[in-house]
Motif scaffolding. Structure first.
Motif, PDB file in Angstrom:
ATOM      1  N   ASN A   1       0.811  -1.219   0.000  1.00 44.65           N
ATOM      2  CA  ASN A   1       0.000   0.000   0.000  1.00 44.65           C
ATOM      3  C   ASN A   1       0.848   1.275   0.000  1.00 44.65           C
ATOM      4  OD1 ASN A   1       1.018  -0.120   2.567  1.00 44.65           O
ATOM      5  ND2 ASN A   1      -0.937   0.260   3.608  1.00 44.65           N
ATOM      6  N   HIS A   2       2.155   1.120  -0.219  1.00 43.33           N
ATOM      7  CA  HIS A   2       3.036   2.289  -0.277  1.00 43.33           C
ATOM      8  C   HIS A   2       3.824   2.233  -1.580  1.00 43.33           C
ATOM      9  CE1 HIS A   2       6.354   5.055   0.554  1.00 43.33           C
ATOM     10  NE2 HIS A   2       5.543   5.606   1.446  1.00 43.33           N
TER      11      HIS A   2
ATOM     12  N   ASP B   1      -6.715   3.534  -2.443  1.00 39.59           N
ATOM     13  CA  ASP B   1      -6.439   3.068  -1.081  1.00 39.59           C
ATOM     14  C   ASP B   1      -4.957   2.778  -0.856  1.00 39.59           C
ATOM     15  OD1 ASP B   1      -9.230   3.117  -0.566  1.00 39.59           O
ATOM     16  OD2 ASP B   1      -9.421   1.133  -1.485  1.00 39.59           O
ATOM     17  N   CYS B   2      -4.116   3.760  -1.114  1.00 38.05           N
ATOM     18  CA  CYS B   2      -2.674   3.569  -0.939  1.00 38.05           C
ATOM     19  C   CYS B   2      -2.011   4.914  -0.652  1.00 38.05           C
ATOM     20  CB  CYS B   2      -2.051   2.928  -2.185  1.00 38.05           C
ATOM     21  SG  CYS B   2      -2.207   3.920  -3.675  1.00 38.05           S
TER      22      CYS B   2
ATOM     23  N   SER C   1       6.736  -0.051  -6.296  1.00 38.20           N
ATOM     24  CA  SER C   1       6.495  -0.382  -4.894  1.00 38.20           C
ATOM     25  C   SER C   1       7.759  -0.103  -4.081  1.00 38.20           C
ATOM     26  CB  SER C   1       6.093  -1.851  -4.769  1.00 38.20           C
ATOM     27  OG  SER C   1       7.181  -2.684  -5.124  1.00 38.20           O
TER      28      SER C   1
END
Length: 249
Positions: free
Chosen positions: A75-76, A158-159, A128
Motif C-alpha cells: 500500500n506504499h 487506497d494507498c 512499490s
C-alpha cells in the motif's frame, strides 16, 4: 493474421525479446548475428521487428500480471519521472523520428533534477517500496509530472504515494484523497507557510525508484534509441521494463 502457421509462436517471440534485453543486446542486427542458426532460420529479422510491435499489449499484460502478484498487499508506492531523449537538441528541428502522428510526437522539455533541456519523451513510473514497477506511461517532454496523477486516479486506490517536489499541489492532494483515497506525500518548499520536513524514512524510500531508473539507464540502456516510429520506441521501453520485472520475478 497469416495464412501459414509461423515457425515461432507468440510466446516464443516474447521470450526472445526478453532474453535479448536480459543479455544487453540492444540492437536487432546484433541479436540476429548471435542467434543460433536453428533460431535465425525460423524467423526473419524484418518479421521479428513487426511481430515485436504487434505483441505490445501482450507483453504489457505479462508485465502487469507479474507486477500484480509481486505487489499484493502493498500500500506504499513511489512515483517519479525520467527524461528519454530521442535525439540531441542540435538535431531536434530537422529530426523526423516518431513524428508520424502529431498526437504522439516528441517535443522539448526540461529536467530540473538533472538541470538539462532535452528533446523526446518523459517516462512516468510508479513502483512499490520493494522496487517493482506497478504502472508506467510515456508523455511528450513538455508535459508536467503532475498531470500523470490524473491518470493514476483510474488505476490505483487506497494507498500512499511518495513523490518529489514536482508533484507539489495542495488541490491535487485533496482531489486524490477524496476521489480514490490516495495519500500523496510530497516534500514542502522551505519558503512555504507551516513548513514541515518530510520524515526521514520517506526520503530514504524515494531512493528505490532512483536506483531502478539507474538500472534502466546503465544495464538496459534505455536512453539509447534506435527506433524510428513512436510504436517502435514505446515497444523498446516496454521490453526493457518487462525484462527487469521478469528478472525480479
Amino acid at each position: 493474421n497469416q495464412i501459414r502457421t509461423p515457425k515461432l509462436s507468440d510466446i516464443e517471440v516474447i521470450a526472445l525479446i526478453l532474453t535479448a534485453e536480459y543479455l544487453n543486446i540492444d540492437s536487432e542486427r546484433e541479436l540476429f548475428r548471435r542467434l543460433p542458426k536453428r533460431l535465425s532460420e525460423c524467423i526473419e529479422r524484418s518479421v521479428y521487428h513487426r511481430r515485436k510491435k504487434r505483441l505490445f499489449f501482450y507483453i504489457e499484460s505479462l508485465r502487469e500480471q507479474m507486477a500484480e502478484q509481486m505487489t499484493q498487499g502493498e500500500n506504499h508506492y513511489i512515483i517519479d519521472s525520467m527524461p528519454l531523449e530521442v535525439c540531441k537538441m542540435s538535431r531536434s528541428n530537422r529530426s523526423t523520428i516518431c513524428r508520424e502522428d502529431i498526437k504522439t510526437s516528441p517535443n522539448h522539455g526540461y529536467c530540473a533534477s538533472q538541470q538539462m533541456h532535452f528533446y523526446g519523451y518523459k517516462l512516468h513510473a510508479v513502483c512499490s517500496s520493494a522496487g517493482v514497477f506497478k504502472h508506467f506511461d510515456l508523455t511528450p517532454a513538455s508535459v508536467h509530472d503532475i498531470h500523470y496523477l490524473n491518470d493514476l486516479k483510474h488505476l490505483m486506490s487506497d494507498c500512499e504515494l511518495n513523490g518529489d517536489k514536482g508533484y507539489l499541489s495542495h488541490d491535487v492532494q485533496i482531489d486524490l484523497f477524496e476521489s480514490c483515497n490516495i495519500k500523496l506525500h510530497v516534500p514542502m518548499r522551505k519558503n512555504q507557510n507551516n513548513y514541515k520536513e518530510l520524515p526521514w524514512i520517506m526520503r530514504k524510500t524515494r531512493k528505490r525508484i532512483e536506483t531502478l531508473f539507474s538500472q534502466l539507464c546503465d544495464q538496459f540502456m534505455i536512453r539509447r534509441n534506435y527506433a524510428k516510429s513512436f510504436k517502435g520506441f514505446a515497444t523498446r521501453v516496454l521490453a526493457k521494463l518487462t525484462a527487469l520485472t521478469t528478472i525480479q520475478w
